[in-house]
Each structure stands twice: as C-alpha cells, then as structure tokens.
Enzyme design. Structure first.
Site, mmCIF file in Angstrom:
data_model
loop_
_atom_site.group_PDB
_atom_site.id
_atom_site.type_symbol
_atom_site.label_atom_id
_atom_site.label_comp_id
_atom_site.label_asym_id
_atom_site.label_seq_id
_atom_site.Cartn_x
_atom_site.Cartn_y
_atom_site.Cartn_z
ATOM 1 N N ASP A 31 -0.366 5.144 0.942
ATOM 2 C CA ASP A 31 -0.650 6.138 1.977
ATOM 3 C C ASP A 31 -0.745 5.532 3.366
ATOM 4 O O ASP A 31 -1.485 4.566 3.590
ATOM 5 C CB ASP A 31 -1.946 6.873 1.644
ATOM 6 C CG ASP A 31 -1.785 7.778 0.428
ATOM 7 O OD1 ASP A 31 -1.102 8.801 0.554
ATOM 8 O OD2 ASP A 31 -2.313 7.433 -0.639
ATOM 9 N N ASP A 59 0.852 -1.183 0.000
ATOM 10 C CA ASP A 59 0.000 0.000 0.000
ATOM 11 C C ASP A 59 0.896 1.243 0.000
ATOM 12 O O ASP A 59 2.092 1.160 0.308
ATOM 13 C CB ASP A 59 -0.898 -0.030 1.242
ATOM 14 C CG ASP A 59 -1.732 1.221 1.390
ATOM 15 O OD1 ASP A 59 -2.378 1.636 0.407
ATOM 16 O OD2 ASP A 59 -1.724 1.803 2.486
#
Length: 241
Positions: free
Chosen positions: A68, A66
């Site tokens: 953020d 991922d």
C-alpha cells in the site's frame, strides 16, 4: 502631437512587453511540466563478461516490497478518499470477507509497476511484506503477480511488530544475512530497526505522472553487484523517488 504619439508608443510597448513576458513565463512553465512528467525509459543491455563474473561471485539478493502506497493504492466501498479523483476507475477490485462482512476494495496500481516487477524479478528474489491483513494482501499480491510466479514469498500483518502508530517489519525473519536483503517502503517506521537495509520511496495515491518506481531502477541495477547492500544504503538514506 508628437508628445502624445510618443506617450502612446511607450504605453503600447509597455503593454506588449508585459504580454510577451506573460507568454514566455507560461511557455517555460508548460515546458518544465512536460519535461518533468514525460515517461522515463530504462533500457536493458547485455552484461559484459566482467559484470557476469561479478554477479557470479556475489550472493543473489532479496528485494522486499511493501504494497500500500508503495506499489498500489486502494480504498474500500463506503469510504470517501480525497486522494483519488472521482470517476478514476481502479485497475482491479477485490471482494474479501473481514470480520464476517464482505468488503470491496478498489485498487489502483502505481504507474509502471508491472514493468518494474518484470525487471527487478530478473535481478532479485522478490518478497512482499505488507502490514495489511493477509486476506487482503494475498489477493493484491496475486493480482500483481498475474500468474508469473515472481511474488511467491509473502509476509503480512501477523509477521509485523505493532508500534504506537504503525508496524515494523523484521527483515531478519526473511533472511539472517542482512548483507543481502533490503526493503523498498514508503513508511520509515516499517524499517526503523534496519535503516541501512532500506530504500525510501514517496507515498503514492493517484498521481498518473508518477515515475518513482522507474527512478529506482538504476539504483537497484547497481545494488545487485555489491557484496553488502548496507555499504551503499548506509550512505544513501534519501533515495525516495
């Protein structure tokens, strides 16, 4: 006279003991803080013949990452974010067009992310999977890749499934063989459908002493030797650093 002197000495020792106790408490607190926040090193050693053989008979695996609050944290101009201290400079900034309006993002890299990517790219095929818009996510991934060619495969918001309060990520769209793919993500909702193919990580915003990525390296080092990552991750659902 002797009684007054004795009382004076007792009062002196009482005050001195309290001061000493306060100093010891402060020293212990500072020592714990230093130990907790000191840098973590992860030394790489040559593989033994047995380890090299083991790697040769298991499938090379895919590590999905991922963006953020996992690898980076960003905020855009015009929005005050309490999670970033005023005056802390970003590692880089991006200017993208969203709905015909230019938006500037200020991006902070999680501590040790460059070292982390260098190491895990030697062990796994890396895939970026973010719920962010492609125009933003692609620009961030380009910066993290820095021309190394280690973050070529990328999936964005259009590849996610909307939920009531977020998005889920379909790992089977990346690889049908779920024994050889897993994700590192700060959002449990992202891997809700694949709980045995996930390693949680705590959300990161601005803590410069964070070592969560470094703490994952021993786990990631070991997982590449397994034939099925689910056999390990199914029993270790709380590996957040």
């Amino acid at each position: 006279m002797w009684k007054q002197l004795e009382m004076g000495l007792r009062a002196f020792w009482l005050i001195a003991s309290r001061i000493w106790g306060c100093l010891c408490f402060t020293l212990r607190k500072q020592t714990r803080s230093i130990i907790q926040h000191q840098s973590v090193k992860y030394d790489l050693f040559p593989l033994s013949p047995l380890s090299r053989h083991r790697l040769s008979i298991v499938k090379r695996k895919i590590l999905v990452l991922d963006l953020d609050e996992t690898l980076i944290h960003s905020h855009h101009d015009g929005v005050v974010r309490q999670t970033v201290r005023p005056g802390v400079p970003p590692d880089f900034s991006l200017k993208v067009i969203i709905d015909r309006h230019p938006v500037r993002f200020f991006v902070h890299k999680r501590p040790h992310v460059d070292f982390f990517l260098d190491i895990v790219s030697q062990w796994y095929e890396l895939v970026i999977y973010t719920a962010s818009m492609e125009i933003y996510g692609a620009a961030v991934a380009d910066k993290l890749d820095a021309g190394r060619g280690i973050l070529k495969r990328r999936f964005y918001r259009q590849h996610c499934t909307p939920l009531f309060c977020g998005y889920t990520k379909d790992l089977s769209s990346i690889c049908e063989d779920l024994s050889s793919i897993f994700i590192v993500d700060n959002s449990p909702g992202a891997y809700k459908t694949y709980p045995f193919n996930a390693i949680p990580i705590k959300s990161w915003f601005s803590d410069p002493t964070d070592v969560a990525l470094l703490n994952l390296l021993p786990v990631l080092d070991a997982l590449r030797f397994t034939s099925d990552v689910r056999s390990i991750l199914a029993r270790n659902l709380h590996l957040a650093g």
